[in-house]
Design a protein around this motif. Structure first.
Motif, PDB file in Angstrom:
ATOM      1  N   VAL A 164      50.444  56.112  44.009  1.00 40.64           N
ATOM      2  CA  VAL A 164      49.473  55.509  44.923  1.00 40.64           C
ATOM      3  C   VAL A 164      48.500  54.615  44.161  1.00 40.64           C
ATOM      4  CG1 VAL A 164      47.628  55.989  46.584  1.00 40.64           C
ATOM      5  CG2 VAL A 164      49.681  57.429  46.547  1.00 40.64           C
ATOM      6  N   GLN A 165      48.055  55.059  42.996  1.00 39.46           N
ATOM      7  CA  GLN A 165      47.136  54.262  42.186  1.00 39.46           C
ATOM      8  C   GLN A 165      47.755  52.919  41.792  1.00 39.46           C
ATOM      9  OE1 GLN A 165      46.406  57.275  39.159  1.00 39.46           O
ATOM     10  NE2 GLN A 165      44.248  57.390  39.757  1.00 39.46           N
ATOM     11  N   ASN A 166      49.034  52.953  41.415  1.00 41.01           N
ATOM     12  CA  ASN A 166      49.725  51.713  41.054  1.00 41.01           C
ATOM     13  C   ASN A 166      49.798  50.751  42.231  1.00 41.01           C
ATOM     14  OD1 ASN A 166      50.152  52.640  38.466  1.00 41.01           O
ATOM     15  ND2 ASN A 166      52.239  53.338  38.854  1.00 41.01           N
ATOM     16  N   ALA A 167      50.051  51.304  43.421  1.00 41.95           N
ATOM     17  CA  ALA A 167      50.102  50.472  44.625  1.00 41.95           C
ATOM     18  C   ALA A 167      48.745  49.842  44.916  1.00 41.95           C
ATOM     19  CB  ALA A 167      50.574  51.303  45.819  1.00 41.95           C
ATOM     20  N   LEU A 168      47.667  50.589  44.672  1.00 40.45           N
ATOM     21  CA  LEU A 168      46.317  50.055  44.880  1.00 40.45           C
ATOM     22  C   LEU A 168      46.002  48.941  43.878  1.00 40.45           C
ATOM     23  CD1 LEU A 168      44.318  53.333  45.590  1.00 40.45           C
ATOM     24  CD2 LEU A 168      44.432  51.340  47.112  1.00 40.45           C
ATOM     25  N   ILE A 169      46.376  49.150  42.626  1.00 44.55           N
ATOM     26  CA  ILE A 169      46.152  48.116  41.605  1.00 44.55           C
ATOM     27  C   ILE A 169      46.902  46.836  41.980  1.00 44.55           C
ATOM     28  CG2 ILE A 169      46.646  47.474  39.203  1.00 44.55           C
ATOM     29  CD1 ILE A 169      46.119  50.418  38.473  1.00 44.55           C
ATOM     30  N   HIS A 170      48.157  47.004  42.413  1.00 47.36           N
ATOM     31  CA  HIS A 170      48.960  45.845  42.831  1.00 47.36           C
ATOM     32  C   HIS A 170      48.313  45.144  44.019  1.00 47.36           C
ATOM     33  CE1 HIS A 170      52.453  43.370  43.706  1.00 47.36           C
ATOM     34  NE2 HIS A 170      52.406  43.804  44.970  1.00 47.36           N
ATOM     35  N   PHE A 171      47.830  45.913  44.984  1.00 47.61           N
ATOM     36  CA  PHE A 171      47.196  45.342  46.174  1.00 47.61           C
ATOM     37  C   PHE A 171      45.961  44.523  45.801  1.00 47.61           C
ATOM     38  CE2 PHE A 171      43.469  46.206  48.891  1.00 47.61           C
ATOM     39  CZ  PHE A 171      43.738  45.287  49.894  1.00 47.61           C
ATOM     40  N   TYR A 172      45.056  45.114  45.022  1.00 44.89           N
ATOM     41  CA  TYR A 172      43.830  44.401  44.663  1.00 44.89           C
ATOM     42  C   TYR A 172      44.121  43.178  43.786  1.00 44.89           C
ATOM     43  CZ  TYR A 172      40.794  47.988  46.673  1.00 44.89           C
ATOM     44  OH  TYR A 172      40.135  48.816  47.543  1.00 44.89           O
ATOM     45  N   SER A 173      45.143  43.276  42.920  1.00 45.40           N
ATOM     46  CA  SER A 173      45.522  42.136  42.078  1.00 45.40           C
ATOM     47  C   SER A 173      46.068  40.995  42.919  1.00 45.40           C
ATOM     48  CB  SER A 173      46.565  42.564  41.047  1.00 45.40           C
ATOM     49  OG  SER A 173      46.053  43.555  40.183  1.00 45.40           O
ATOM     50  N   GLU A 174      46.935  41.338  43.885  1.00 41.57           N
ATOM     51  CA  GLU A 174      47.510  40.314  44.758  1.00 41.57           C
ATOM     52  C   GLU A 174      46.440  39.609  45.577  1.00 41.57           C
ATOM     53  OE1 GLU A 174      51.041  39.319  45.595  1.00 41.57           O
ATOM     54  OE2 GLU A 174      50.886  39.847  43.484  1.00 41.57           O
ATOM     55  N   CYS A 175      45.422  40.346  45.981  1.00 44.96           N
ATOM     56  CA  CYS A 175      44.340  39.776  46.791  1.00 44.96           C
ATOM     57  C   CYS A 175      43.260  39.118  45.935  1.00 44.96           C
ATOM     58  CB  CYS A 175      43.714  40.852  47.672  1.00 44.96           C
ATOM     59  SG  CYS A 175      44.840  41.465  48.955  1.00 44.96           S
ATOM     60  N   GLY A 176      43.466  39.097  44.607  1.00 43.74           N
ATOM     61  CA  GLY A 176      42.528  38.429  43.714  1.00 43.74           C
ATOM     62  C   GLY A 176      41.273  39.200  43.394  1.00 43.74           C
ATOM     63  N   VAL A 177      41.244  40.487  43.742  1.00 45.32           N
ATOM     64  CA  VAL A 177      40.049  41.315  43.475  1.00 45.32           C
ATOM     65  C   VAL A 177      40.303  42.098  42.187  1.00 45.32           C
ATOM     66  CG1 VAL A 177      38.349  42.881  44.503  1.00 45.32           C
ATOM     67  CG2 VAL A 177      39.856  41.539  45.983  1.00 45.32           C
ATOM     68  N   LEU A 178      40.303  41.383  41.062  1.00 47.15           N
ATOM     69  CA  LEU A 178      40.661  41.994  39.777  1.00 47.15           C
ATOM     70  C   LEU A 178      39.647  43.030  39.321  1.00 47.15           C
ATOM     71  CD1 LEU A 178      42.129  39.192  37.490  1.00 47.15           C
ATOM     72  CD2 LEU A 178      43.290  41.186  38.416  1.00 47.15           C
ATOM     73  N   GLU A 179      38.401  42.855  39.720  1.00 50.03           N
ATOM     74  CA  GLU A 179      37.368  43.807  39.310  1.00 50.03           C
ATOM     75  C   GLU A 179      37.687  45.205  39.827  1.00 50.03           C
ATOM     76  OE1 GLU A 179      32.504  44.449  39.627  1.00 50.03           O
ATOM     77  OE2 GLU A 179      33.447  42.646  40.441  1.00 50.03           O
ATOM     78  N   ASP A 180      38.085  45.286  41.113  1.00 51.62           N
ATOM     79  CA  ASP A 180      38.428  46.586  41.692  1.00 51.62           C
ATOM     80  C   ASP A 180      39.718  47.133  41.089  1.00 51.62           C
ATOM     81  OD1 ASP A 180      36.196  46.462  43.221  1.00 51.62           O
ATOM     82  OD2 ASP A 180      37.209  45.926  45.086  1.00 51.62           O
ATOM     83  N   ALA A 181      40.681  46.234  40.838  1.00 56.34           N
ATOM     84  CA  ALA A 181      41.930  46.663  40.193  1.00 56.34           C
ATOM     85  C   ALA A 181      41.636  47.232  38.809  1.00 56.34           C
ATOM     86  CB  ALA A 181      42.907  45.494  40.098  1.00 56.34           C
ATOM     87  N   GLY A 182      40.729  46.567  38.079  1.00 59.19           N
ATOM     88  CA  GLY A 182      40.366  47.028  36.741  1.00 59.19           C
ATOM     89  C   GLY A 182      39.669  48.381  36.749  1.00 59.19           C
ATOM     90  N   LYS A 183      38.808  48.601  37.750  1.00 61.64           N
ATOM     91  CA  LYS A 183      38.125  49.900  37.852  1.00 61.64           C
ATOM     92  C   LYS A 183      39.131  51.026  38.080  1.00 61.64           C
ATOM     93  CE  LYS A 183      33.700  48.160  39.633  1.00 61.64           C
ATOM     94  NZ  LYS A 183      32.826  48.063  40.832  1.00 61.64           N
ATOM     95  N   LEU A 184      40.108  50.769  38.943  1.00 56.96           N
ATOM     96  CA  LEU A 184      41.142  51.779  39.193  1.00 56.96           C
ATOM     97  C   LEU A 184      41.953  52.047  37.929  1.00 56.96           C
ATOM     98  CD1 LEU A 184      42.359  50.547  42.677  1.00 56.96           C
ATOM     99  CD2 LEU A 184      41.597  52.868  42.195  1.00 56.96           C
ATOM    100  N   PHE A 185      42.314  50.974  37.251  1.00 58.78           N
ATOM    101  CA  PHE A 185      43.119  51.096  36.034  1.00 58.78           C
ATOM    102  C   PHE A 185      42.364  51.865  34.952  1.00 58.78           C
ATOM    103  CE2 PHE A 185      44.577  49.420  31.906  1.00 58.78           C
ATOM    104  CZ  PHE A 185      45.942  49.665  32.007  1.00 58.78           C
ATOM    105  N   ASP A 186      41.099  51.519  34.760  1.00 54.76           N
ATOM    106  CA  ASP A 186      40.290  52.189  33.728  1.00 54.76           C
ATOM    107  C   ASP A 186      40.077  53.665  34.042  1.00 54.76           C
ATOM    108  OD1 ASP A 186      40.065  49.806  32.370  1.00 54.76           O
ATOM    109  OD2 ASP A 186      38.127  49.275  33.253  1.00 54.76           O
ATOM    110  N   GLY A 187      40.064  54.008  35.342  1.00 56.96           N
ATOM    111  CA  GLY A 187      39.828  55.392  35.730  1.00 56.96           C
ATOM    112  C   GLY A 187      41.064  56.265  35.776  1.00 56.96           C
TER     113      GLY A 187
END
Length: 559
Positions: A164-187
């Motif tokens: 699920v986390q990977n899907a969220l990172i992909h979603f935020y990256s696709e939508c250009g919200v890298l900051e949120d993707a990065g927070k998920l990845f770092d956590g």
């Protein structure tokens, strides 16, 4: 009809394990027709209980959703679903997954509708449901709905699930919200290869090349070809071809030493594209020889990449040789060769190749006509360009795009046909972009048309006030016409608005297969002091030679 009866008779009327027998038969089905026959038998068989029918219908639906890639099978699955009184989570997941992966239209909202019905029916999603819903949101670039799904991820306790986390990172990256993707990845406490790939690809797609490279370097194990290919391709597309080649060589060396992952045809195609961008013919030849040594499949994609590389590096003969050796050529291969000829001013040969392409039955596309129009521009074929532009619409029903209009403006502008060029711009069905106006401005600079050039340059400056190129061309026009006060005024305007080159101009030269880059600031590989000392020696040497030559000239005249 013979097959219909043979399959139907394979299902016995009475069998101690009839349910399991039919389930195995469903799993072995190869097409919709066979599944339809079994479906009919499940419905009419008197030897199956209601629970058995429900179980088999669920298996049938799941098999249709997962085993077939056709949209027809998806329609069939949706019809079956409509007749199920109380679909289980298993069935909902199968149908949500099928709709998320098989329907390509971004306007589709079937998955989200199914999810709404599922929640309304009292079912709770699991770690299979949520990623496919996020995939649907990524496809639709639907940030609002994706965040709503993220809320449900937390609500139902799946925020720690790596899938699920990977899907969220992909979603935020696709939508250009890298900051949120990065927070998920770092956590994330447990990252897998998909986690790293999703984050790296997200950075590459959003132009964060340095961040992507930093993440790539942080990866302890790069055992996935997707990671390497993503980084190499992303660097090429981001204009950093030299670094892409460095990564390619690093990959090749690590494969030799550790036998971890070896380049594939995608890697090679990207490396060839990098060589084409750099004009690095020696490195391109090395990649070509590596391709032949490695046994990688030599298909149309690789062949086209080789044609493009040799052509852009100036070796037209070798490009033609590779092109002629290709057994099968699609429209991309033909277009690549036509574009190479156009680039080097071989307009006549480009159109001869186009006629050969038509003769073998390959239909041109919009990119083919960009190549042909470019050939006309580089070769001065004005009438041929007009004819080509008209034939594209009349004979092939290809609607001209902005790049075709830019080529036509270039053709007319180079010929000094400014009135016709302006008339064409005025009837364009889309808004002219900087390339269209830039082509006209370049023609004004070529012919010294100060009046029109001044008007176009001012329009472009209003359009992109921090693009230094338009100011420079306007200054050049003023200087050539003797309007030095206007030239100084534009220079002062640039200085006042802090307009300057964002990236210093640079040149590249390939020496013994190594590409060296030079700019006003020097070279990354060679210290500026070393360059200055060599230049000083050359200058002194030329001065001595010049003085000696002058001395001999004086002596000869005196004699």
């Amino acid at each position: 009809m013979v097959f219909y009866f043979s399959l139907y008779t394979m299902i016995p009327c009475q069998h101690p394990h009839l349910k399991n027998y039919i389930a195995r038969l469903i799993h072995s089905c190869k097409n919709i027709r066979q599944l339809n026959q079994i479906h009919s038998h499940i419905i009419v068989s008197p030897n199956l209980s209601a629970d058995d029918r429900s179980f088999l219908i669920s298996r049938l639906l799941f098999h249709i959703c997962t085993a077939s890639e056709s949209t027809a099978s998806l329609k069939y699955a949706n019809k079956i679903f409509d007749h199920i009184a109380k679909p289980s989570l298993y069935i909902y997941n199968a149908l949500i997954r099928a709709n998320a992966t098989k329907i390509k239209e971004p306007t589709s909202c079937v998955c989200l509708t199914l999810y709404k019905d599922m929640i309304g029916g009292g079912l709770v999603p699991d770690c299979v449901t949520l990623p496919f819903l996020l995939k649907e949101c990524s496809k639709r670039f639907d940030g609002y709905m994706g965040r709503a799904i993220h809320v449900h991820v937390v609500k139902f306790g799946y925020e720690g699930d790596v899938y699920v986390q990977n899907a969220l990172i992909h979603f935020y990256s696709e939508c250009g919200v890298l900051e949120d993707a990065g927070k998920l990845f770092d956590g994330m406490s447990n990252r897998d290869v998909v986690s790293w790939n999703s984050m790296i690809v997200g950075c590459l797609r959003n132009g964060k090349l340095d961040v992507a490279l930093e993440l790539f370097r942080e990866m302890k194990e790069r055992k996935n070809i997707i990671t390497w290919n993503s980084v190499i391709t992303g660097l090429v597309q981001g204009g950093r071809a030299k670094e892409a080649l460095d990564i390619f060589h690093e990959m090749q060396n690590s494969a030799d030493e550790k036998n971890v992952v070896r380049p594939d045809k995608v890697t090679v195609a990207s490396a060839l594209s990098a060589c084409a961008s750099l004009g690095a013919i020696d490195q391109g030849k090395w990649v070509h020889s590596f391709l032949e040594r490695s046994g990688i499949e030599y298909d149309m994609v690789i062949g086209t990449a080789l044609v493009d590389m040799y052509g852009k590096c100036g070796n037209i003969e070798r490009a033609l040789e590779v092109f002629n050796q290709m057994r099968c050529k699609d429209v991309l291969a033909w277009t690549a060769m036509i574009s190479v000829l156009a680039l080097h001013g071989y307009g006549k040969e480009a159109f001869e190749l186009f006629e050969e392409m038509k003769a073998v039955g390959v239909r041109p596309n919009a990119v083919t006509f960009v190549g042909l129009l470019s050939a006309c521009a580089h070769s001065g074929f004005v009438e041929k360009g007009r004819e080509c532009f008209d034939r594209m619409k009349r004979d092939y029903y290809i609607v001209p795009q902005v790049e075709h209009y830019a080529c036509m403006i270039d053709i007319l502008g180079r010929a000094g046909l400014f009135t016709e060029a302006e008339d064409l711009i005025s009837v364009m069905p889309m808004r002219p972009d900087v390339f269209v106006w830039g082509a006209l401005l370049g023609a004004c600079q070529l012919h010294g048309n100060v009046r029109l050039g001044e008007r176009v340059a001012k329009y472009l400056i209003d359009l992109e006030p921090h693009n230094h190129a338009f100011y420079i061309i306007l200054c050049d026009l003023y200087a050539k016409s003797g309007r030095f006060d206007d030239q100084k005024r534009i220079r002062s305007l640039m200085k006042g608005q802090n307009v300057r080159k964002t990236v210093p101009g640079s040149s590249m030269i390939e020496v013994d297969g190594v590409v060296h880059e030079f700019s006003v600031k020097g070279s990354f590989q060679i210290p500026i002091a070393a360059l200055e000392s060599v230049l000083l020696l050359l200058c002194n040497g030329m001065k001595i030679e010049g003085d000696t030559w002058l001395y001999h000239q004086v002596i000869t005249q005196d004699a």
